[in-house]
Design a protein around this motif. Structure first.
Motif, PDB file in Angstrom:
ATOM      1  N   ALA A   9      -4.007   4.001   5.576  1.00  0.00           N
ATOM      2  CA  ALA A   9      -4.099   2.532   5.599  1.00  0.00           C
ATOM      3  C   ALA A   9      -2.720   1.897   5.805  1.00  0.00           C
ATOM      4  O   ALA A   9      -2.563   0.950   6.580  1.00  0.00           O
ATOM      5  N   GLU A  10      -1.743   2.467   5.111  1.00  0.00           N
ATOM      6  CA  GLU A  10      -0.389   1.928   5.250  1.00  0.00           C
ATOM      7  C   GLU A  10       0.119   2.083   6.683  1.00  0.00           C
ATOM      8  O   GLU A  10       0.647   1.129   7.285  1.00  0.00           O
ATOM      9  N   ALA A  11      -0.037   3.268   7.242  1.00  0.00           N
ATOM     10  CA  ALA A  11       0.456   3.522   8.600  1.00  0.00           C
ATOM     11  C   ALA A  11      -0.285   2.677   9.626  1.00  0.00           C
ATOM     12  O   ALA A  11       0.319   2.144  10.564  1.00  0.00           O
ATOM     13  N   ILE A  63       0.839  -1.211   0.000  1.00  0.00           N
ATOM     14  CA  ILE A  63       0.000   0.000   0.000  1.00  0.00           C
ATOM     15  C   ILE A  63       0.866   1.250   0.000  1.00  0.00           C
ATOM     16  O   ILE A  63       0.570   2.255  -0.667  1.00  0.00           O
ATOM     17  N   GLY A  64       1.969   1.189   0.732  1.00  0.00           N
ATOM     18  CA  GLY A  64       2.894   2.325   0.754  1.00  0.00           C
ATOM     19  C   GLY A  64       3.472   2.597  -0.618  1.00  0.00           C
ATOM     20  O   GLY A  64       3.597   3.764  -1.029  1.00  0.00           O
ATOM     21  N   ALA A  65       3.827   1.550  -1.313  1.00  0.00           N
ATOM     22  CA  ALA A  65       4.357   1.732  -2.665  1.00  0.00           C
ATOM     23  C   ALA A  65       3.304   2.344  -3.590  1.00  0.00           C
ATOM     24  O   ALA A  65       3.594   3.220  -4.418  1.00  0.00           O
ATOM     25  N   VAL A  75      -0.227   8.933  10.340  1.00  0.00           N
ATOM     26  CA  VAL A  75      -1.623   8.772  10.754  1.00  0.00           C
ATOM     27  C   VAL A  75      -2.221  10.135  11.121  1.00  0.00           C
ATOM     28  O   VAL A  75      -3.346  10.477  10.712  1.00  0.00           O
ATOM     29  N   ILE A  76      -1.493  10.915  11.877  1.00  0.00           N
ATOM     30  CA  ILE A  76      -1.993  12.229  12.321  1.00  0.00           C
ATOM     31  C   ILE A  76      -2.250  13.145  11.132  1.00  0.00           C
ATOM     32  O   ILE A  76      -3.324  13.755  10.998  1.00  0.00           O
ATOM     33  N   LEU A  77      -1.247  13.263  10.247  1.00  0.00           N
ATOM     34  CA  LEU A  77      -1.391  14.147   9.090  1.00  0.00           C
ATOM     35  C   LEU A  77      -2.527  13.695   8.175  1.00  0.00           C
ATOM     36  O   LEU A  77      -3.308  14.524   7.664  1.00  0.00           O
ATOM     37  N   PHE A  94      -5.074   9.555  -1.803  1.00  0.00           N
ATOM     38  CA  PHE A  94      -3.697   9.521  -1.306  1.00  0.00           C
ATOM     39  C   PHE A  94      -3.657   9.451   0.222  1.00  0.00           C
ATOM     40  O   PHE A  94      -2.953   8.625   0.802  1.00  0.00           O
ATOM     41  N   TYR A  95      -4.440  10.363   0.862  1.00  0.00           N
ATOM     42  CA  TYR A  95      -4.432  10.365   2.324  1.00  0.00           C
ATOM     43  C   TYR A  95      -5.021   9.060   2.885  1.00  0.00           C
ATOM     44  O   TYR A  95      -4.580   8.570   3.938  1.00  0.00           O
TER      45      TYR A  95
END
Length: 830
Positions: free
Chosen positions: A276-278, A85-87, A238-240, A270-271
């Motif tokens: 999801a990744e974090a 997911i990060g990629a 996560v916060i951002l 994107f967010y």
């Protein structure tokens, strides 16, 4: 009838049958345990105390490490999902957002996206290198894992102690360019207790990457820094992401501005991906902490593996390796790992720590009851591992002592199975390596000087020789079960004298009260090895017996054990069996008889009526040894007579425990009466009625030995003595003749347990037929037909007097055919 009571009765019945079968088995074993009848194998004959047999295969036990490999698989699924997911979010941001319409983004979104990409890139970078450092930091982190929050939970006192330790290291100048290995020469020697010893090369976990403030840049500290970076990056992400997803202040879109119409959807995607990744990464960490801290999976696996308090490092290292495989390759790669294979890989490492860890795991698994079979099977089929273990036996440096003992422990267990013992002995140099384990305390200094082991001389006061020696003898004892291995042991230069040297036991050791068990154990194992070598069959056995008997210490060492070993009957038993086996060779027989005190000690043990009943096997063995030493040896027969043993032997015919061997010894003493004048042998005549009753009233083996004695003992009698004997015994000559013919009818084929009964019967019949009246009795009883049947059924078994397993060693001077022809000729003369 009640079902439960029926079941209980059946249960008791089954147990009773098993107990009965066991008693029958024990009786058969005790009856057949003799050198005077053939057995399945000389090495398997009458194994004495402390015999190890390979245990039957136990049911498969689930491997505890499966919990770790499954845990690693689940973590890898979360990790790879987060990475994927990060990629995707990175591609989306670079291609769609920043690359596609960076100029149309608001200032806030631009810096939010840039910050997220930077911190996520940092996290991915630190994650990609974290596994590298995990392997190195695993050695020093004995209380917390790499991916653990435990170090954040330490108390203020612990933090203060850590800071003080850091400043102390800085002030002491711990950034030396190179550490040189030092061999300690003082009385206090460093032990391998999990801490690093100084070596000639850097340990990667201790490498200072920068010349100053090296404590920050050690491998263990770097792994913690990387871990903190990942967690901080995930939390920031996560916060951002949440801030933007909740507020969604992506800027206003003017009417007709086509460049900004998809900006909200693109930014939300994107967010969402970043969130999801974090979250997946943090979920992985939470799952990790739940299993490691609260569920204590590492501690539980360590407990199930029974690796002890220091084993947690091994378990943690195994888990990190499994996790690395799942992350770097297929998620299923970690499932292929197991603790035994992992330990064998560590054993081949060049790192002393890894070698010790691998050897420790294999030793625990091999010596434990639950995993022993599976572990030994895997080690046994891995030739390189067996070779490595044998190589470790040669490591004589004091700091390598623990590895050496572990390797010896594993090999001692491995040698318990025949296929493995052959594999071990077949490795070139294996016997020499095992020989290196044996250090005689009487000769170790000079021997070490000869081979240049100066470091061993310096530190031998603190080296655990007792354990090393015992393990070496245990390995040899198990290897010596095989005939081929016995030959290899005998052919290894200097090994046989070393083994014999360990049979030395002084009076102080044998009669002392506060003697270490390991010292007695060492003497016992050396005696067991010598016994097995001496009882080997064939040309190999003859050569070994010759070399053993020619060693000037062998017989004198056994004599001391017989003389002073009253507190250790198991040692006496082994020493006596060695003498019995050596007496198979004529030269050794004369050498034993000529050694002062041997025959005297054997006679004293044989007639020691004060011995406890549980030690009767020692007295029986002493009797067999006397039989062997008197067999076809005029000198030894004369020596026994000079000891005044004749009267005691005659009395021994009345004792159930002694009668068989007493009869055999008397037969051997009577054998040479025609060639040399032994007037004292006439003292045997009072025992004639006892012998006669044994022939007529007894059966099987006792009947056989009484027949054998009668044929030689009765020849001292005159005609009047013979009549008096039958009168005192209350038995008529016709009854004896009838019994002899019945024996030949009953035993048409020689029984294995008493193979000479027909031979002795014919010998006694020949003696009886010196009286013409007895010839007519035998004719009427049909002796001629039975003798002709003997000619047709004579076997090799009846022509031999002693056996080494299934191999006959001593042939009678008079053949069965010659005896039968003599008897037939007497029948035909009248």
């Amino acid at each position: 009838m009640d079902h439960s009571s029926t079941s209980e009765e059946v249960h008791r019945s089954v147990h009773a049958q098993i107990a009965k079968l066991k008693r029958i088995s024990d009786d058969v074993h005790s009856e057949s345990a003799s050198i005077f009848e053939p057995g399945p194998s000389s090495l398997g004959r009458r194994e004495s105390v402390d015999t190890d047999f390979s245990s039957p295969s136990s049911p498969a036990v689930p491997a505890p490490e499966k919990k770790l490999t499954l845990f690693a698989l689940r973590l890898a699924v979360l990790e790879k999902s987060a990475t994927g997911i990060g990629a995707l979010s990175f591609i989306w941001a670079t291609v769609v957002l920043l690359g596609g319409f960076a100029v149309t983004l608001t200032n806030t979104d631009f810096w939010f996206i840039t910050t997220i990409l930077l911190i996520e890139g940092t996290r991915i970078f630190s994650r990609s290198h974290e596994l590298e450092w995990q392997h190195q930091a695993a050695w020093s982190l004995t209380e917390s894992g790499i991916n653990s929050f435990r170090f954040l939970q330490s108390s203020s006192s612990s933090v203060w102690k850590s800071l003080m330790s850091i400043f102390k290291r800085i002030s002491s100048g711990s950034t030396n360019d190179r550490q040189i290995k030092q061999v300690p020469t003082k009385a206090v020697r460093p032990k391998w207790d999990g801490k690093h010893l100084m070596t000639r090369r850097w340990e990667t976990s201790d490498v200072p990457l920068l010349p100053y403030a090296s404590w920050v840049f050690l491998a263990s500290n770097i792994s913690k820094i990387l871990q903190l970076l990942q967690i901080a990056a995930a939390v920031t992400c996560v916060i951002l992401s949440l801030i933007k997803l909740i507020i969604q202040n992506y800027g206003e879109i003017e009417k007709g501005d086509t460049d900004k119409r998809n900006r909200k959807a693109a930014l939300s995607i994107f967010y969402g991906l970043a969130l999801a990744e974090a979250l997946l990464f943090l979920l992985e960490k939470i799952y990790w902490e739940y299993k490691v801290i609260y569920h204590k999976v590492l501690e539980k696996v360590n407990e199930e593996c029974d690796l002890g308090s220091s084993g947690i490092v091994s378990v943690r290292r195994f888990f990190y390796d499994a996790y690395s495989k799942c992350v770097e390759g297929s998620i299923f790669d970690g499932l292929k790992m197991d603790m035994v294979t992992f330990a064998m890989e560590l054993l081949s490492s060049s790192s002393p720590d890894e070698q010790l860890m691998g050897a420790g795991i294999l030793r625990k698994f091999a010596m434990g009851e639950r995993f022993s079979d599976d572990t030994l099977q895997k080690i046994g089929i891995n030739f390189s591992t067996v070779e490595r273990l044998i190589e470790m036996l040669n490591w004589k440096e004091p700091q390598e002592e623990e590895i050496r003992k572990a390797a010896a422990d594993i090999l001692s267990k491995l040698a318990g199975k025949k296929q493995n013992s052959l594999r071990i002995a077949g490795i070139p140099g294996a016997m020499e390596s095992i020989s290196s384990l044996l250090y005689s305390h009487r000769t170790s200094n000079s021997a070490a000087e000869e081979i240049g082991e100066k470091s061993m001389i310096v530190d031998q006061e603190h080296y655990d020789f007792w354990t090393i020696n015992n393990l070496g003898l245990l390995i040899l004892k198990k290897l010596a079960r095989d005939h081929e291995n016995c030959g290899k042991i005998g052919n290894t230069r200097g090994l046989l004298p070393k083994i014999i040297d360990f049979t030395h036991a002084e009076e102080r050791l044998l009669m002392g009260n506060n003697i270490a068990e390991s010292q007695i154990q060492m003497v016992k194992r050396s005696l067991q090895v010598v016994k097995r070598l001496a009882s080997t069959t064939g040309a190999t056995g003859k050569q070994l017996r010759r070399e053993i008997s020619e060693n000037v210490f062998t017989i004198s060492n056994v004599r001391d054990i017989l003389r002073y070993g009253k507190k250790h009957p198991e040692l006496q038993f082994l020493g006596i069996e060695i003498l019995t086996s050596l007496a198979m060779e004529d030269d050794a027989t004369e050498r034993i008889g000529g050694t002062g005190g041997i025959l005297k000690e054997l006679v004293n043990i044989f007639f020691n009526y004060d011995m406890p009943e549980q030690e009767n096997h020692v007295r029986t063995a002493a009797g067999e040894a006397l039989v062997m030493l008197a067999l076809e040896s005029k000198q030894n027969c004369q020596r026994i007579l000079k000891l005044g043993a004749l009267q005691r032997l005659v009395e021994g015919l009345e004792v159930e425990l002694l009668c068989q061997n007493a009869a055999r010894i008397l037969r051997n003493l009577c054998t040479y009466s025609a060639e040399e004048s032994f007037p004292e042998l006439r003292e045997i005549m009072p025992a004639a009625p006892t012998v006669l009753k044994g022939i007529v009233l007894e059966e099987n083996r006792l009947q056989e030995v009484m027949l054998g004695l009668a044929a030689y003992a009765f020849k001292f009698m005159t005609y009047e003595d013979s009549n008096n004997m039958f009168e005192r015994a209350g038995i008529q000559e016709e009854k004896l003749a009838e019994v002899l013919v019945e024996i030949l009818k009953k035993y048409q084929y020689p029984p294995i347990r008493f193979p000479r009964i027909r031979r002795f019967t014919i010998e006694l019949a020949i003696w009886m037929m010196r009286d013409p009246t007895h010839i007519h009795i035998f004719k009427n009883l049909g002796l001629k037909n039975e003798l002709e049947n003997v000619l047709d059924t004579t076997s090799e078994l009846e022509c031999l007097s002693i056996f080494a397993g299934p191999v006959g060693l001593n042939r009678y001077r008079t053949s069965m055919q010659s005896l039968v022809e003599t008897a037939l000729s007497l029948l035909e003369d009248k």
